[in-house]
Design a protein around this motif. Structure first.
Motif, PDB file in Angstrom:
ATOM      1  N   ALA A   1      -1.390   2.350  -7.742  1.00  0.00           N
ATOM      2  CA  ALA A   1      -0.876   3.039  -6.558  1.00  0.00           C
ATOM      3  C   ALA A   1       0.600   3.369  -6.716  1.00  0.00           C
ATOM      4  CB  ALA A   1      -1.093   2.177  -5.311  1.00  0.00           C
ATOM      5  N   GLU A   2       1.384   2.413  -7.201  1.00  0.00           N
ATOM      6  CA  GLU A   2       2.816   2.648  -7.377  1.00  0.00           C
ATOM      7  C   GLU A   2       3.068   3.839  -8.289  1.00  0.00           C
ATOM      8  OE1 GLU A   2       4.096  -1.109  -8.833  1.00  0.00           O
ATOM      9  OE2 GLU A   2       4.092  -2.057  -6.844  1.00  0.00           O
ATOM     10  N   GLN A   3       2.313   3.914  -9.372  1.00  0.00           N
ATOM     11  CA  GLN A   3       2.504   4.998 -10.332  1.00  0.00           C
ATOM     12  C   GLN A   3       2.023   6.340  -9.792  1.00  0.00           C
ATOM     13  OE1 GLN A   3       0.624   4.377 -14.176  1.00  0.00           O
ATOM     14  NE2 GLN A   3       0.547   6.566 -14.554  1.00  0.00           N
TER      15      GLN A   3
ATOM     16  N   GLU B   1       4.014   9.836  -8.427  1.00  0.00           N
ATOM     17  CA  GLU B   1       3.781  11.137  -9.060  1.00  0.00           C
ATOM     18  C   GLU B   1       3.417  12.188  -8.024  1.00  0.00           C
ATOM     19  OE1 GLU B   1       0.704  10.309 -11.864  1.00  0.00           O
ATOM     20  OE2 GLU B   1       2.046   9.313 -13.308  1.00  0.00           O
ATOM     21  N   LYS B   2       2.573  11.814  -7.062  1.00  0.00           N
ATOM     22  CA  LYS B   2       2.139  12.780  -6.055  1.00  0.00           C
ATOM     23  C   LYS B   2       3.276  13.139  -5.090  1.00  0.00           C
ATOM     24  CE  LYS B   2      -2.786  11.658  -6.257  1.00  0.00           C
ATOM     25  NZ  LYS B   2      -3.222  12.993  -6.729  1.00  0.00           N
TER      26      LYS B   2
ATOM     27  N   ALA C   1      13.558   9.131   0.865  1.00  0.00           N
ATOM     28  CA  ALA C   1      14.577   8.215   0.354  1.00  0.00           C
ATOM     29  C   ALA C   1      13.996   7.212  -0.630  1.00  0.00           C
ATOM     30  CB  ALA C   1      15.248   7.485   1.519  1.00  0.00           C
ATOM     31  N   GLY C   2      12.670   7.099  -0.676  1.00  0.00           N
ATOM     32  CA  GLY C   2      12.015   6.163  -1.583  1.00  0.00           C
ATOM     33  C   GLY C   2      10.520   6.178  -1.357  1.00  0.00           C
ATOM     34  N   VAL C   3       9.804   5.581  -2.293  1.00  0.00           N
ATOM     35  CA  VAL C   3       8.348   5.485  -2.204  1.00  0.00           C
ATOM     36  C   VAL C   3       7.961   4.036  -2.488  1.00  0.00           C
ATOM     37  CG1 VAL C   3       6.134   6.310  -3.104  1.00  0.00           C
ATOM     38  CG2 VAL C   3       8.124   7.846  -3.088  1.00  0.00           C
ATOM     39  N   SER C   4       7.128   3.446  -1.628  1.00  0.00           N
ATOM     40  CA  SER C   4       6.697   2.072  -1.865  1.00  0.00           C
ATOM     41  C   SER C   4       5.240   1.900  -1.458  1.00  0.00           C
ATOM     42  CB  SER C   4       7.577   1.081  -1.086  1.00  0.00           C
ATOM     43  OG  SER C   4       7.486   1.304   0.306  1.00  0.00           O
TER      44      SER C   4
ATOM     45  N   THR D   1      -9.317  11.646  -5.127  1.00  0.00           N
ATOM     46  CA  THR D   1      -7.942  12.107  -5.341  1.00  0.00           C
ATOM     47  C   THR D   1      -7.459  13.057  -4.245  1.00  0.00           C
ATOM     48  OG1 THR D   1      -8.137  11.849  -7.738  1.00  0.00           O
ATOM     49  CG2 THR D   1      -6.449  13.359  -6.940  1.00  0.00           C
ATOM     50  N   ARG D   2      -8.319  13.954  -3.789  1.00  0.00           N
ATOM     51  CA  ARG D   2      -7.892  14.923  -2.770  1.00  0.00           C
ATOM     52  C   ARG D   2      -7.522  14.225  -1.468  1.00  0.00           C
ATOM     53  NH1 ARG D   2      -5.069  19.402  -2.705  1.00  0.00           N
ATOM     54  NH2 ARG D   2      -5.677  20.876  -1.080  1.00  0.00           N
ATOM     55  N   MET D   3      -8.179  13.128  -1.138  1.00  0.00           N
ATOM     56  CA  MET D   3      -7.844  12.390   0.077  1.00  0.00           C
ATOM     57  C   MET D   3      -6.466  11.726  -0.069  1.00  0.00           C
ATOM     58  SD  MET D   3     -10.578  13.307   1.370  1.00  0.00           S
ATOM     59  CE  MET D   3     -11.850  14.135   0.422  1.00  0.00           C
ATOM     60  N   ILE D   4      -6.171  11.270  -1.272  1.00  0.00           N
ATOM     61  CA  ILE D   4      -4.845  10.688  -1.527  1.00  0.00           C
ATOM     62  C   ILE D   4      -3.784  11.762  -1.381  1.00  0.00           C
ATOM     63  CG2 ILE D   4      -3.429   9.422  -3.186  1.00  0.00           C
ATOM     64  CD1 ILE D   4      -6.044   8.418  -4.474  1.00  0.00           C
ATOM     65  N   ASP D   5      -4.072  12.959  -1.899  1.00  0.00           N
ATOM     66  CA  ASP D   5      -3.136  14.080  -1.739  1.00  0.00           C
ATOM     67  C   ASP D   5      -2.844  14.333  -0.262  1.00  0.00           C
ATOM     68  OD1 ASP D   5      -3.140  14.445  -4.473  1.00  0.00           O
ATOM     69  OD2 ASP D   5      -4.525  16.145  -4.443  1.00  0.00           O
ATOM     70  N   TYR D   6      -3.903  14.312   0.554  1.00  0.00           N
ATOM     71  CA  TYR D   6      -3.725  14.554   1.990  1.00  0.00           C
ATOM     72  C   TYR D   6      -2.822  13.513   2.627  1.00  0.00           C
ATOM     73  CZ  TYR D   6      -4.641  13.994   6.938  1.00  0.00           C
ATOM     74  OH  TYR D   6      -4.473  13.787   8.279  1.00  0.00           O
ATOM     75  N   VAL D   7      -3.040  12.242   2.299  1.00  0.00           N
ATOM     76  CA  VAL D   7      -2.216  11.173   2.879  1.00  0.00           C
ATOM     77  C   VAL D   7      -0.752  11.356   2.482  1.00  0.00           C
ATOM     78  CG1 VAL D   7      -1.762   8.679   2.813  1.00  0.00           C
ATOM     79  CG2 VAL D   7      -4.103   9.523   3.085  1.00  0.00           C
ATOM     80  N   VAL D   8      -0.508  11.736   1.234  1.00  0.00           N
ATOM     81  CA  VAL D   8       0.864  11.959   0.763  1.00  0.00           C
ATOM     82  C   VAL D   8       1.505  13.121   1.522  1.00  0.00           C
ATOM     83  CG1 VAL D   8       2.238  12.727  -1.216  1.00  0.00           C
ATOM     84  CG2 VAL D   8       0.506  10.947  -1.513  1.00  0.00           C
TER      85      VAL D   8
END
Length: 241
Positions: free
Chosen positions: A137-139, A143-144, A157-160, A188-195
């Motif tokens: 998840a961190e990686q 990237e996204k 300001a950051g990603v955690s 993956t597309r659902m992760i894109d949406y959350v981001v």
């Protein structure tokens, strides 16, 4: 940018400890979070000193682990070979081998983890899997965010990565974005949406029509993703019964 350090682990005799070396600390600090044990130490701390610290704190660590196990609901998973775990929307079978502890590896279509033999084996397997999901998840979320932030016009300001009980992400008052590591079980597309959703919150702090227009501008299919997450949220809980 320096290369990431390889994960370092020590056998705590009944639990596995992740060693986190950092220049930012002058003394050691043991942490037990979600039943997973880590020790944060100065960069050049010898392993003998780490083992001595763990030996002196073993009873305290075991007590913390026991409290966590009592607090979580009864799990459907037994953390044994053959069980399926979802990653990026696809199920992978767990393969548990006995030996010196090794972090989880995704190899030949299986999630492989090597753990010491012992009564606490399921607990160690679970924590190894959680650590692996968090590391992925961190990686991948970084990237996204790097990919989508310019499209949104946001400057986080950051990603955690964190553990949330009932949401996939959040924004902090300082303008950082935080994500639930369990979203890595979704396609993956659902992760894109959350981001994209959280990045848009850096511009619009509500769920107004203007906010959803921002989301739609970057992800025209956001509604399908939103509906999918609502329908499948219960399946994306690591210890779901």
């Amino acid at each position: 940018m320096s290369a990431a350090r390889e994960p370092e682990y020590r056998d705590g005799h009944g639990f596995i400890v992740e060693v986190i070396r950092t220049r930012r600390r002058k003394s050691a600090d043991i942490r037990v979070e979600e039943g997973a044990v880590s020790v944060v130490v100065p960069l050049d701390t010898p392993v003998e000193k780490i083992d001595q610290l763990l030996a002196s704190k073993r009873s305290w660590v075991r007590e913390k682990i026991a409290l966590h196990q009592e607090a979580v609901p009864v799990r459907a998973k037994r953390y044994v070979s053959g069980e399926a775990f979802s990653y990026l929307g696809r199920n992978y079978r767990l393969k548990v081998e006995t030996g010196n502890f090794a972090p989880v590896k995704l190899t030949n279509g299986r999630l492989l983890v090597t753990v010491p033999a012992g009564a606490e084996q399921p607990h160690i397997v679970r924590n190894a899997l959680v650590r692996w999901y968090k590391r992925q998840a961190e990686q991948k979320l970084q990237e996204k965010v790097t990919r989508y932030a310019p499209m949104v016009g946001a400057h986080p300001a950051g990603v955690s990565v964190r553990s949330f009980k009932s949401r996939w992400g959040s924004c902090t008052a300082k303008g950082a974005v935080e994500f639930n590591w369990q979203i890595m079980m979704a396609p993956t597309r659902m992760i894109d949406y959350v981001v994209v959703h959280e990045l848009c919150h850096l511009i619009r702090h509500d769920h107004s029509q203007a906010f959803w227009r921002e989301v739609e501008r970057v992800m025209p299919d956001y509604q399908q993703c939103r509906d999918w997450l609502r329908a499948n949220a219960a399946k994306l809980v690591f210890d779901a019964p």
